[in-house]
Write an enzyme that holds these catalytic residues in place. Structure first.
Site, PDB file in Angstrom:
ATOM      1  N   GLN A  10       0.798  -1.194   0.173  1.00 21.16           N
ATOM      2  CA  GLN A  10      -0.027  -0.191  -0.027  1.00 21.16           C
ATOM      3  C   GLN A  10       0.947   1.333   0.136  1.00 21.16           C
ATOM      4  O   GLN A  10       0.621   2.068  -0.887  1.00 21.16           O
ATOM      5  CB  GLN A  10      -0.820   0.164   1.384  1.00 21.16           C
ATOM      6  CG  GLN A  10      -2.131  -0.889   1.432  1.00 21.16           C
ATOM      7  CD  GLN A  10      -2.793  -0.800   2.398  1.00 21.16           C
ATOM      8  OE1 GLN A  10      -3.877  -0.171   2.582  1.00 21.16           O
ATOM      9  NE2 GLN A  10      -2.532  -1.450   3.731  1.00 21.16           N
ATOM     10  N   THR A 100       5.384   0.789  13.526  1.00 17.40           N
ATOM     11  CA  THR A 100       3.859   0.514  13.852  1.00 17.40           C
ATOM     12  C   THR A 100       3.503   0.982  15.366  1.00 17.40           C
ATOM     13  O   THR A 100       4.508   0.992  16.245  1.00 17.40           O
ATOM     14  CB  THR A 100       3.566  -0.947  13.571  1.00 17.40           C
ATOM     15  OG1 THR A 100       2.224  -1.138  13.841  1.00 17.40           O
ATOM     16  CG2 THR A 100       4.319  -2.003  14.466  1.00 17.40           C
ATOM     17  N   TYR A 124       4.332  -9.885  15.994  1.00 18.94           N
ATOM     18  CA  TYR A 124       4.509  -8.811  15.019  1.00 18.94           C
ATOM     19  C   TYR A 124       5.120  -7.472  15.425  1.00 18.94           C
ATOM     20  O   TYR A 124       6.047  -6.813  15.109  1.00 18.94           O
ATOM     21  CB  TYR A 124       3.096  -8.497  14.199  1.00 18.94           C
ATOM     22  CG  TYR A 124       2.851  -7.322  13.597  1.00 18.94           C
ATOM     23  CD1 TYR A 124       3.745  -7.163  12.488  1.00 18.94           C
ATOM     24  CD2 TYR A 124       2.266  -6.051  14.025  1.00 18.94           C
ATOM     25  CE1 TYR A 124       3.499  -5.891  11.705  1.00 18.94           C
ATOM     26  CE2 TYR A 124       2.350  -4.881  13.371  1.00 18.94           C
ATOM     27  CZ  TYR A 124       2.847  -4.956  12.136  1.00 18.94           C
ATOM     28  OH  TYR A 124       2.806  -3.523  11.517  1.00 18.94           O
TER      29      TYR A 124
END
Length: 296
Positions: A10, A100, A124
């Site tokens: 993206q 993130t 993650y």
């Protein structure tokens, strides 16, 4: 020459489009040519591009799958980006890396600042946090941008998932007790290129090195985001489903999501003069494009 990794994702797609629109010289790479699980591909792409700045938009982003696929997650988020940072350090090339909100546990109850202690709750988030620390342990001219809830008209994301699900089901159940900020990939790409432009204009400055938060302004929940998506889609004749608010406990997942991962982005504005627009500003255009693309 800017080297953009993860060009098929993206953010990578948005960066490529903006560079083309603005006439910025770049080289874009993605799998299988560039693969963090294949270290030799990292050095080969770097050598071929001869960049004067690198933007790493490549990552392992399958949050739940990472619990069972730990080695791939580590390569995509920790050891791979570290290898790229080391190449940048050796060549004295600035390195912009994307991280993130999942490095936090989401229990603070207020927007996180860059100096808040991390506490990832899954593989993650842990691999992203480890990647941040490893990059900063090098002498790379590194800008690390933590972002959140990225969506666009390209690739898999929450907005497209909602629209597709709404076409099939009259009732959708969406979590309403997780808070954060949707971030449009084109907005994040524009912010990254603005940072790159400032670095080039001023030369590298010591205050550029480190972690910065970069999300859309404002806040919402996943349920609020879904309702906003369907409200925009309805303006184009889309028949919106009923969206029922549920608790996280009603939608169990392998990885615990941060209940409140809002990020304070003031430092980004203070140092680089960069800020992203409110998430509701960019949403209509992306939903419009998604409806056109998915109908074609």
């Amino acid at each position: 020459m800017i080297l953009i990794t993860g060009a098929s994702g993206q953010l990578g797609d948005a960066l490529v489009k903006l560079c083309r629109e603005r006439g910025i010289e770049f080289t874009a790479v993605a799998r299988p040519e560039f693969d963090f699980e294949k270290p030799e591909s990292i050095s080969a792409c770097f050598a071929a591009a001869k960049p004067d700045l690198v933007i790493n938009a490549a990552a392992y982003t399958a949050v739940d799958k990472a619990e069972a696929d730990q080695e791939a997650a580590k390569a995509g988020n920790h050891t791979g980006p570290l290898a790229l940072a080391q190449l940048c350090a050796a060549a004295d090339v600035p390195f912009i890396h994307v991280s993130t909100d999942y490095v936090f546990d989401g229990d603070k109850g207020a927007p996180y600042v860059e100096t808040d202690p991390t506490g990832p709750t899954g593989v993650y988030g842990a691999t992203k946090r480890d990647g941040e620390e490893a990059i900063l342990a090098t002498n790379a001219k590194a800008v690390i941008l933590r972002t959140a809830w990225v969506y666009s008209a390209h690739g898999k994301n929450f907005a497209r998932t909602m629209l597709n699900a709404g076409r099939k089901m009259p009732l959708l159940r969406v979590v309403a007790d997780q808070r954060g900020t949707p971030t449009a990939a084109p907005d994040l790409a524009a912010a990254i290129l603005a940072i790159a432009a400032k670095i080039r204009a001023t030369g590298w400055q010591p205050e550029y090195r480190g972690i910065f938060h970069a999300t859309g302004a404002g806040e919402t929940t996943w349920h609020g985001f879904a309702c906003a998506i369907f409200a925009e889609a309805a303006k184009h004749g889309y028949k919106a489903p009923e969206v029922q608010a549920i608790a996280t406990a009603d939608w169990p997942t392998p990885t615990r999501r941060p209940p409140d991962s809002r990020l304070d982005c003031a430092k980004l504005t203070q140092v680089f003069g960069v800020s992203l627009p409110d998430w509701q500003v960019t949403l209509p255009g992306i939903i419009d494009t998604l409806l056109v693309l998915d109908a074609s």
